[in-house]
Motif scaffolding. Structure first.
Motif, mmCIF file in Angstrom:
data_model
loop_
_atom_site.group_PDB
_atom_site.id
_atom_site.type_symbol
_atom_site.label_atom_id
_atom_site.label_comp_id
_atom_site.label_asym_id
_atom_site.label_seq_id
_atom_site.Cartn_x
_atom_site.Cartn_y
_atom_site.Cartn_z
ATOM 1 N N ALA A 1 0.840 -1.206 0.000
ATOM 2 C CA ALA A 1 0.000 0.000 0.000
ATOM 3 C C ALA A 1 0.875 1.256 0.000
ATOM 4 N N LEU A 2 1.953 1.230 0.738
ATOM 5 C CA LEU A 2 2.878 2.361 0.793
ATOM 6 C C LEU A 2 3.529 2.591 -0.572
ATOM 7 N N ALA A 3 3.982 1.530 -1.208
ATOM 8 C CA ALA A 3 4.591 1.653 -2.537
ATOM 9 C C ALA A 3 3.567 2.168 -3.548
ATOM 10 N N GLY A 4 2.335 1.681 -3.455
ATOM 11 C CA GLY A 4 1.282 2.146 -4.355
ATOM 12 C C GLY A 4 0.980 3.622 -4.165
ATOM 13 N N ALA A 5 0.965 4.068 -2.921
ATOM 14 C CA ALA A 5 0.714 5.484 -2.630
ATOM 15 C C ALA A 5 1.853 6.355 -3.169
ATOM 16 N N ARG A 6 3.072 5.893 -3.026
ATOM 17 C CA ARG A 6 4.216 6.658 -3.556
ATOM 18 C C ARG A 6 4.141 6.788 -5.072
ATOM 19 N N LEU A 7 3.800 5.700 -5.733
ATOM 20 C CA LEU A 7 3.671 5.720 -7.187
ATOM 21 C C LEU A 7 2.533 6.656 -7.609
ATOM 22 N N LEU A 8 1.404 6.558 -6.938
ATOM 23 C CA LEU A 8 0.264 7.422 -7.247
ATOM 24 C C LEU A 8 0.621 8.888 -7.025
ATOM 25 N N TRP A 9 1.354 9.188 -5.964
ATOM 26 C CA TRP A 9 1.808 10.557 -5.677
ATOM 27 C C TRP A 9 2.598 11.112 -6.869
ATOM 28 N N ARG A 10 3.588 10.328 -7.320
ATOM 29 C CA ARG A 10 4.414 10.785 -8.438
ATOM 30 C C ARG A 10 3.591 10.988 -9.705
ATOM 31 N N GLU A 11 2.707 10.039 -9.996
ATOM 32 C CA GLU A 11 1.875 10.138 -11.193
ATOM 33 C C GLU A 11 0.983 11.376 -11.156
ATOM 34 N N LYS A 12 0.305 11.580 -10.054
ATOM 35 C CA LYS A 12 -0.653 12.689 -9.968
ATOM 36 C C LYS A 12 0.057 14.040 -9.889
ATOM 37 N N LYS A 13 1.206 14.074 -9.274
ATOM 38 C CA LYS A 13 1.987 15.313 -9.251
ATOM 39 C C LYS A 13 2.424 15.663 -10.676
ATOM 40 N N ALA A 14 2.889 14.671 -11.437
ATOM 41 C CA ALA A 14 3.306 14.883 -12.825
ATOM 42 C C ALA A 14 2.133 15.321 -13.702
ATOM 43 N N GLU A 15 0.922 14.901 -13.345
ATOM 44 C CA GLU A 15 -0.272 15.298 -14.099
ATOM 45 C C GLU A 15 -0.757 16.699 -13.720
ATOM 46 N N GLY A 16 -0.130 17.309 -12.728
ATOM 47 C CA GLY A 16 -0.480 18.680 -12.362
ATOM 48 C C GLY A 16 -1.410 18.827 -11.175
ATOM 49 N N PHE A 17 -1.737 17.732 -10.506
ATOM 50 C CA PHE A 17 -2.577 17.831 -9.320
ATOM 51 C C PHE A 17 -1.768 18.442 -8.171
ATOM 52 N N ASP A 18 -2.461 19.144 -7.282
ATOM 53 C CA ASP A 18 -1.853 19.714 -6.085
ATOM 54 C C ASP A 18 -1.834 18.613 -5.024
ATOM 55 N N VAL A 19 -0.685 17.979 -4.789
ATOM 56 C CA VAL A 19 -0.601 16.847 -3.874
ATOM 57 C C VAL A 19 0.040 17.246 -2.550
ATOM 58 N N THR A 20 -0.520 16.726 -1.455
ATOM 59 C CA THR A 20 0.049 16.935 -0.126
ATOM 60 C C THR A 20 0.018 15.617 0.631
ATOM 61 N N TYR A 21 0.899 15.511 1.589
ATOM 62 C CA TYR A 21 1.073 14.292 2.376
ATOM 63 C C TYR A 21 0.816 14.630 3.832
#
Length: 150
Positions: free
Chosen positions: A117-137
């Motif tokens: 789940a942690l690895a999946g969240a990290r991958l999703l973070w990178r993908e969505k950040k690259a797509e221009g979403f405003d991501v926070t942790y």
């Protein structure tokens, strides 16, 4: 721009965190949809949201009850938006919906003690950040308060 908030859960189940976050969403005048992984999980969340606090309850329903459009909070396993929600909560590794940009906020809750789940969240973070979403942790501190970490 849609915000994606990643909530790193440690030693806490979504049921212990979700009610307060839903209440805050409703206080802001937002409708919410919660996407889980199975109908059984939706049923368990449904029961929990009626009883999690003795002095009150959280108004909600499921997308199966025929009144989804009327509920301020809808529980579902599907990626639709039956109540016109502004915020979407994803638990149990539910995927980000195709219409993610139509939400004000998407909250991704993941088990920080589960390596997959942690690895999946990290991958999703990178993908969505690259797509221009405003991501926070967000991570819980020792006193149980959520702290923005990134």
């Amino acid at each position: 721009m849609t915000e994606l908030l990643f909530y790193h859960l440690q030693r806490r189940a979504p049921e212990s965190v979700l009610p307060a976050l839903l209440e805050k969403s409703l206080e802001r005048g937002w409708r919410a949809v919660v996407q889980a992984s199975s109908d059984e999980r939706v049923d368990a969340l449904d029961a929990h949201l009626w009883t999690y606090r003795d002095e009150s309850f959280l108004p909600h329903g499921t997308d199966r009850d025929g009144l989804a459009a009327e509920h301020p909070v809808v529980l579902t396993v599907r990626d639709h938006n039956p109540n016109g929600a502004a915020v979407r909560f994803l638990i149990d590794r539910a995927p980000v919906p195709a219409d993610a940009a139509s939400y004000a906020r998407i909250v991704v809750m993941f088990d920080g003690e589960d390596d997959e789940a942690l690895a999946g969240a990290r991958l999703l973070w990178r993908e969505k950040k690259a797509e221009g979403f405003d991501v926070t942790y967000w991570q819980c501190d020792d006193r149980g308060r959520w702290q923005k970490r990134g």
